[in-house]
Scaffold this motif. Structure first.
Motif, short mmCIF file in Angstrom:
data_model
loop_
_atom_site.label_atom_id
_atom_site.label_comp_id
_atom_site.label_asym_id
_atom_site.label_seq_id
_atom_site.Cartn_x
_atom_site.Cartn_y
_atom_site.Cartn_z
N UNK A 109 0.82 -1.22 0.00
CA UNK A 109 0.00 0.00 0.00
C UNK A 109 0.84 1.26 0.00
N UNK A 110 1.88 1.27 0.83
CA UNK A 110 2.77 2.43 0.87
C UNK A 110 3.47 2.59 -0.47
N UNK A 111 3.95 1.49 -1.02
CA UNK A 111 4.66 1.53 -2.30
C UNK A 111 3.78 2.11 -3.40
N UNK A 112 2.53 1.72 -3.41
CA UNK A 112 1.60 2.23 -4.44
C UNK A 112 1.31 3.71 -4.28
N UNK A 113 1.47 4.23 -3.05
CA UNK A 113 1.16 5.64 -2.81
C UNK A 113 2.35 6.57 -3.09
N UNK A 114 3.52 6.01 -3.27
CA UNK A 114 4.72 6.84 -3.43
C UNK A 114 4.82 7.42 -4.83
N UNK A 115 5.47 8.59 -4.93
CA UNK A 115 5.69 9.16 -6.25
C UNK A 115 6.73 8.34 -7.01
N UNK A 116 6.73 8.48 -8.31
CA UNK A 116 7.69 7.76 -9.14
C UNK A 116 7.17 6.38 -9.49
N UNK A 117 8.06 5.54 -9.94
CA UNK A 117 7.69 4.19 -10.37
C UNK A 117 8.54 3.18 -9.60
N UNK A 118 8.07 1.94 -9.48
CA UNK A 118 8.88 0.92 -8.81
C UNK A 118 10.26 0.82 -9.46
N UNK A 119 11.28 0.84 -8.64
CA UNK A 119 12.64 0.82 -9.13
C UNK A 119 13.28 2.19 -9.20
N UNK A 143 15.11 5.08 -7.89
CA UNK A 143 15.97 5.17 -6.70
C UNK A 143 15.53 6.25 -5.70
N UNK A 144 14.79 7.24 -6.15
CA UNK A 144 14.32 8.28 -5.23
C UNK A 144 13.35 7.71 -4.19
N UNK A 145 12.70 6.61 -4.51
CA UNK A 145 11.72 6.03 -3.59
C UNK A 145 12.38 5.43 -2.36
N UNK A 146 13.68 5.11 -2.45
CA UNK A 146 14.38 4.53 -1.30
C UNK A 146 14.30 5.42 -0.08
N UNK A 147 14.40 6.72 -0.28
CA UNK A 147 14.33 7.66 0.84
C UNK A 147 12.96 7.59 1.52
N UNK A 148 11.91 7.39 0.74
CA UNK A 148 10.58 7.25 1.33
C UNK A 148 10.47 5.97 2.15
N UNK A 149 11.01 4.88 1.63
CA UNK A 149 10.97 3.64 2.39
C UNK A 149 11.76 3.78 3.69
N UNK A 150 12.91 4.48 3.63
CA UNK A 150 13.68 4.75 4.85
C UNK A 150 12.84 5.53 5.85
N UNK A 151 12.15 6.54 5.36
CA UNK A 151 11.33 7.37 6.24
C UNK A 151 10.23 6.56 6.89
N UNK A 152 9.52 5.77 6.12
CA UNK A 152 8.44 4.95 6.69
C UNK A 152 8.99 3.93 7.68
N UNK A 153 10.14 3.34 7.39
CA UNK A 153 10.76 2.39 8.33
C UNK A 153 11.09 3.10 9.64
N UNK A 154 11.56 4.32 9.54
CA UNK A 154 11.89 5.10 10.74
C UNK A 154 10.61 5.44 11.51
N UNK A 155 9.55 5.80 10.80
CA UNK A 155 8.28 6.11 11.46
C UNK A 155 7.76 4.89 12.22
N UNK A 156 7.91 3.72 11.62
CA UNK A 156 7.43 2.48 12.25
C UNK A 156 8.24 2.15 13.50
N UNK A 157 9.52 2.46 13.47
CA UNK A 157 10.43 2.05 14.55
C UNK A 157 10.48 3.01 15.74
N UNK A 158 9.79 4.14 15.67
CA UNK A 158 9.87 5.09 16.79
C UNK A 158 9.34 4.46 18.07
N UNK A 159 9.98 4.84 19.17
CA UNK A 159 9.62 4.26 20.47
C UNK A 159 8.93 5.26 21.40
#
Length: 134
Positions: free
Chosen positions: A57-67, A69-85
């Motif tokens: 779902x997150x991947x489908x909502x991101x700008x750009x297309x699968x593959x 490289x700019x999308x990597x920063x978004x995945x990093x951000x979401x991973x960080x959001x998930x990991x907050x304590x």
């Protein structure tokens, strides 16, 4: 011409592999977070399946297309959001990714959207489980 197309195709494949790696980091963070979720246990939902759904779902909502490289920063951000304590960690993550999302408000919206994706995927998992029982 064929050589140029082969090089372009190879470059796209390599960037897609990088994106897949970033998606895996997000999936791992989500799975770790969801493993202790009592609702998932109560409804016998697999945390990895819910995490896969959320990443999709997150991947489908991101700008750009699968593959892309700019999308990597978004995945990093979401991973960080998930990991907050803590709320303090959440604010630091939002500040860190404000420029990526365009504003602090949009970064907060992205962080909160993870919960929406989780709830939607849990609902889809419940529906799928009910359909399998019929």
């Amino acid at each position: 011409m064929t050589k140029i197309m082969t090089v372009i195709f190879a470059a796209l494949l390599l960037s897609a592999c990088g994106s897949s790696k970033e998606q895996m980091s997000l999936k791992e963070a989500l799975t770790a977070k969801l493993e202790g979720d009592s609702d998932l246990k109560d409804y016998k939902l697999n945390p990895a399946d819910v995490a896969d759904c959320v990443v999709k779902g997150i991947s489908e909502s991101l700008p750009g297309f699968p593959g892309d490289p700019r999308r990597n920063a978004y995945f990093d951000a979401y991973a960080k959001f998930v990991a907050v304590k803590s709320p303090g960690d959440a604010e630091k993550a939002i500040e860190e990714y404000t420029n990526l999302f365009g504003s602090a408000q949009q970064a907060r919206t992205a962080a909160v959207s993870v919960t929406d994706y989780i709830m939607g995927c849990m609902g889809a998992g419940l529906e799928q489980g009910t359909a399998e029982e019929d």
